[in-house]
Design a protein around this motif. Structure first.
Motif, PDB file in Angstrom:
ATOM      1  N   VAL A 125       0.160 -23.417  39.063  1.00  0.00           N
ATOM      2  CA  VAL A 125      -0.276 -22.359  39.877  1.00  0.00           C
ATOM      3  C   VAL A 125       0.739 -22.065  40.765  1.00  0.00           C
ATOM      4  CG1 VAL A 125      -2.191 -21.712  41.555  1.00  0.00           C
ATOM      5  CG2 VAL A 125      -2.751 -22.748  39.274  1.00  0.00           C
ATOM      6  N   GLY A 126       0.912 -23.245  41.777  1.00  0.00           N
ATOM      7  CA  GLY A 126       1.786 -23.326  42.886  1.00  0.00           C
ATOM      8  C   GLY A 126       2.248 -22.300  43.787  1.00  0.00           C
ATOM      9  N   VAL A 127       3.047 -22.400  44.377  1.00  0.00           N
ATOM     10  CA  VAL A 127       3.497 -21.436  45.412  1.00  0.00           C
ATOM     11  C   VAL A 127       3.326 -19.890  44.936  1.00  0.00           C
ATOM     12  CG1 VAL A 127       4.935 -20.686  47.209  1.00  0.00           C
ATOM     13  CG2 VAL A 127       4.918 -23.182  46.515  1.00  0.00           C
ATOM     14  N   SER A 128       3.696 -19.532  43.712  1.00  0.00           N
ATOM     15  CA  SER A 128       3.477 -18.170  43.100  1.00  0.00           C
ATOM     16  C   SER A 128       2.003 -17.706  43.639  1.00  0.00           C
ATOM     17  CB  SER A 128       3.377 -18.334  41.555  1.00  0.00           C
ATOM     18  OG  SER A 128       4.439 -18.925  41.128  1.00  0.00           O
ATOM     19  N   GLY A 129       1.117 -18.376  43.702  1.00  0.00           N
ATOM     20  CA  GLY A 129      -0.221 -17.913  44.240  1.00  0.00           C
ATOM     21  C   GLY A 129      -0.319 -17.407  45.716  1.00  0.00           C
ATOM     22  N   LYS A 177      -6.941  -8.608  39.646  1.00  0.00           N
ATOM     23  CA  LYS A 177      -8.156  -8.658  38.708  1.00  0.00           C
ATOM     24  C   LYS A 177      -9.456  -9.421  39.852  1.00  0.00           C
ATOM     25  CE  LYS A 177      -9.801  -7.584  35.716  1.00  0.00           C
ATOM     26  NZ  LYS A 177     -10.160  -6.214  35.293  1.00  0.00           N
ATOM     27  N   ALA A 178      -8.982 -10.252  40.581  1.00  0.00           N
ATOM     28  CA  ALA A 178     -10.001 -10.800  41.357  1.00  0.00           C
ATOM     29  C   ALA A 178     -10.044 -10.004  42.822  1.00  0.00           C
ATOM     30  CB  ALA A 178      -9.483 -12.364  42.035  1.00  0.00           C
ATOM     31  N   ALA A 179      -9.137  -9.213  43.029  1.00  0.00           N
ATOM     32  CA  ALA A 179      -9.336  -8.111  44.135  1.00  0.00           C
ATOM     33  C   ALA A 179     -10.326  -7.043  43.676  1.00  0.00           C
ATOM     34  CB  ALA A 179      -8.007  -7.878  44.588  1.00  0.00           C
ATOM     35  N   GLY A 180     -10.574  -6.712  42.408  1.00  0.00           N
ATOM     36  CA  GLY A 180     -11.089  -5.771  41.888  1.00  0.00           C
ATOM     37  C   GLY A 180     -10.549  -4.503  41.298  1.00  0.00           C
ATOM     38  N   VAL A 302      -8.925 -19.850  44.139  1.00  0.00           N
ATOM     39  CA  VAL A 302      -8.737 -20.726  43.205  1.00  0.00           C
ATOM     40  C   VAL A 302     -10.274 -21.429  43.369  1.00  0.00           C
ATOM     41  CG1 VAL A 302      -7.856 -22.961  42.820  1.00  0.00           C
ATOM     42  CG2 VAL A 302      -6.459 -21.215  43.676  1.00  0.00           C
ATOM     43  N   ARG A 303     -10.837 -21.761  44.600  1.00  0.00           N
ATOM     44  CA  ARG A 303     -12.078 -22.411  44.756  1.00  0.00           C
ATOM     45  C   ARG A 303     -13.159 -21.560  43.946  1.00  0.00           C
ATOM     46  NH1 ARG A 303      -9.535 -24.174  49.593  1.00  0.00           N
ATOM     47  NH2 ARG A 303     -10.287 -22.312  50.583  1.00  0.00           N
ATOM     48  N   PRO A 309      -4.784 -21.702  35.765  1.00  0.00           N
ATOM     49  CA  PRO A 309      -2.947 -22.112  35.440  1.00  0.00           C
ATOM     50  C   PRO A 309      -2.657 -21.716  34.100  1.00  0.00           C
ATOM     51  CG  PRO A 309      -4.444 -23.901  36.241  1.00  0.00           C
ATOM     52  CD  PRO A 309      -5.510 -23.011  35.945  1.00  0.00           C
ATOM     53  N   VAL A 310      -1.390 -21.325  34.291  1.00  0.00           N
ATOM     54  CA  VAL A 310      -0.899 -20.768  32.987  1.00  0.00           C
ATOM     55  C   VAL A 310       0.398 -21.437  32.678  1.00  0.00           C
ATOM     56  CG1 VAL A 310      -0.005 -18.750  31.674  1.00  0.00           C
ATOM     57  CG2 VAL A 310      -1.953 -18.574  33.395  1.00  0.00           C
ATOM     58  N   ALA A 311       0.350 -22.660  32.011  1.00  0.00           N
ATOM     59  CA  ALA A 311       1.734 -23.498  31.818  1.00  0.00           C
ATOM     60  C   ALA A 311       2.206 -23.025  30.470  1.00  0.00           C
ATOM     61  CB  ALA A 311       1.192 -24.884  31.878  1.00  0.00           C
ATOM     62  N   TRP A 312       3.620 -23.173  30.471  1.00  0.00           N
ATOM     63  CA  TRP A 312       4.389 -22.996  29.158  1.00  0.00           C
ATOM     64  C   TRP A 312       3.943 -24.270  28.332  1.00  0.00           C
ATOM     65  CZ3 TRP A 312       5.933 -19.929  25.847  1.00  0.00           C
ATOM     66  CH2 TRP A 312       7.254 -20.183  24.660  1.00  0.00           C
ATOM     67  N   ARG A 313       4.141 -24.041  26.955  1.00  0.00           N
ATOM     68  CA  ARG A 313       3.549 -24.924  26.025  1.00  0.00           C
ATOM     69  C   ARG A 313       4.847 -26.138  25.720  1.00  0.00           C
ATOM     70  NH1 ARG A 313       4.863 -20.502  22.546  1.00  0.00           N
ATOM     71  NH2 ARG A 313       6.722 -20.638  21.568  1.00  0.00           N
TER      72      ARG A 313
END
Length: 353
Positions: A125-129, A177-180, A302-303, A309-313
């Motif tokens: 998630v990191g600083v991207s958020g 999406k969370a912002a509608g 987040v809470r 989280p979207v992590a590369w495989r």
């Protein structure tokens, strides 16, 4: 300690090396010493190593340790700190591709890892958020100098996310999406399309399709979208996709290899749009309160369970950082590539919870 040290800019990311360097020492009253367990690979890191980033002219000159996002365990903290020894934390600071890092807690760019997240998930998630929340959602800034210009995305609006399967883009999709908002994601493969659909994109478009910008406008009622979030440097395309009076937020140029496009500036006038540059790091240097506000706003999402989280495989260790940088440069990565540096340190802490 082992770290990815840049003694001089490289011409090829394959030439990035892991070396033995001195362990950092606490030398400021608000410093935290953190044992790094995980780090993430970002587009900024590729540019820093090559010397192609605007910060290389002033803030980031060799010698330096590469890496900008980390998760780890607090090993030492001042008595007045909000963090206890053994706390799991994540955040952003130059020098993250290393076994240890010192972070100034007062800068506001380190947070405790949520209890239901692993360190690997937190760094994915990191600083991207915070960056995406600040560019997409933030309403008014603190200082008159900054004027508070942002996309100010509203419920029910159409948002176009360029580079939606990248580290920044995947989080931006979820924040919108969370912002509608109704979200259109632009990606470059079937696999990446499936990824952004799984995290909430309403519509997905492949940029290899001819005249894909026209399809965006059609999906958004024929007029175009209200907001474009651009982390890749496709400004001309973004302008084409906006409706009259729309807003385009530029946060990066991940698809351009350091080469910035020339745009037809008359499109800005003819469509009456706002073009907003959002430079998260520089804004934080000028007013650290804005960094805290962005982090706080994002962590609220987040809470609330609205961010995944979207992590590369692919799995990487510290010695694999050059390969990971090359994978990112070649656009093979979807989501955020995570480097595991010392997973055992986290396991010991979590076992005591």
């Amino acid at each position: 300690m082992r770290a990815v040290a840049i003694d001089e800019f490289v011409k090829d990311l394959a030439n990035v090396k892991v070396k033995d360097v001195p362990k950092p020492e606490i030398n400021r009253p608000n410093d935290l010493l953190v044992k790094i367990t995980h780090a993430s690979i970002t587009h900024v890191d590729t540019l820093y190593a090559l010397g192609h980033h605007q910060n290389n002219k002033r803030h980031v000159q060799p010698p330096f340790i590469l890496g900008n996002e980390f998760a780890g365990i607090v090993d030492a903290a001042p008595a007045h700190s909000c963090f206890r020894k053994g706390a799991r934390v994540f955040g952003g600071k130059l020098g993250s591709y290393a076994e240890w890092i010192c972070v100034d807690e007062s800068a506001g760019d380190v947070r405790e890892v949520p209890r239901d997240m692993t360190n690997a998930e937190a760094v994915a998630v990191g600083v991207s958020g915070a960056v995406s929340w600040g560019g997409l959602v933030k309403k008014v800034g603190f200082s008159v100098e900054r004027m508070g210009m942002r996309a100010q995305l509203k419920q029910g609006e159409w948002a176009l996310i360029l580079g939606a399967s990248g580290g920044l883009g995947a989080i931006a999709v979820q924040i919108a999406k969370a912002a509608g908002a109704k979200v259109i994601a632009v990606v470059g493969s079937k696999e990446k399309a499936e990824l952004v659909q799984s995290i909430g994109a309403d519509e997905v478009i492949d940029y290899h399709e001819p005249m894909w910008e026209d399809k965006v406008k059609s999906l958004a009622g024929g007029e175009g979208v209200h907001v474009v979030y651009d982390a890749i440097g496709a400004i001309e395309s973004g302008l084409k996709c906006l409706r009259y009076g729309g807003r385009l937020v530029i946060v990066g140029f991940a698809a351009r290899g350091g080469q910035i496009e020339d745009i037809k500036a008359n499109r800005i006038l003819l469509k009456g749009v706002s073009v907003i540059g959002y430079r998260f790091g520089e804004e934080g240097r000028r007013d650290p309160r804005t960094t805290k506000e962005a982090w706080d706003g994002f962590m609220e999402m987040v809470r609330a369970g609205k961010i995944k989280p979207v992590a590369w495989r692919e799995k990487y260790g510290l010695e694999d950082v050059p390969r990971a940088l090359l994978d990112l440069q070649a656009h093979r990565v979807a989501g955020r590539a995570v480097v595991t540096i010392d997973e055992g340190a986290e396991e010991g802490v979590r076992a005591r919870l």
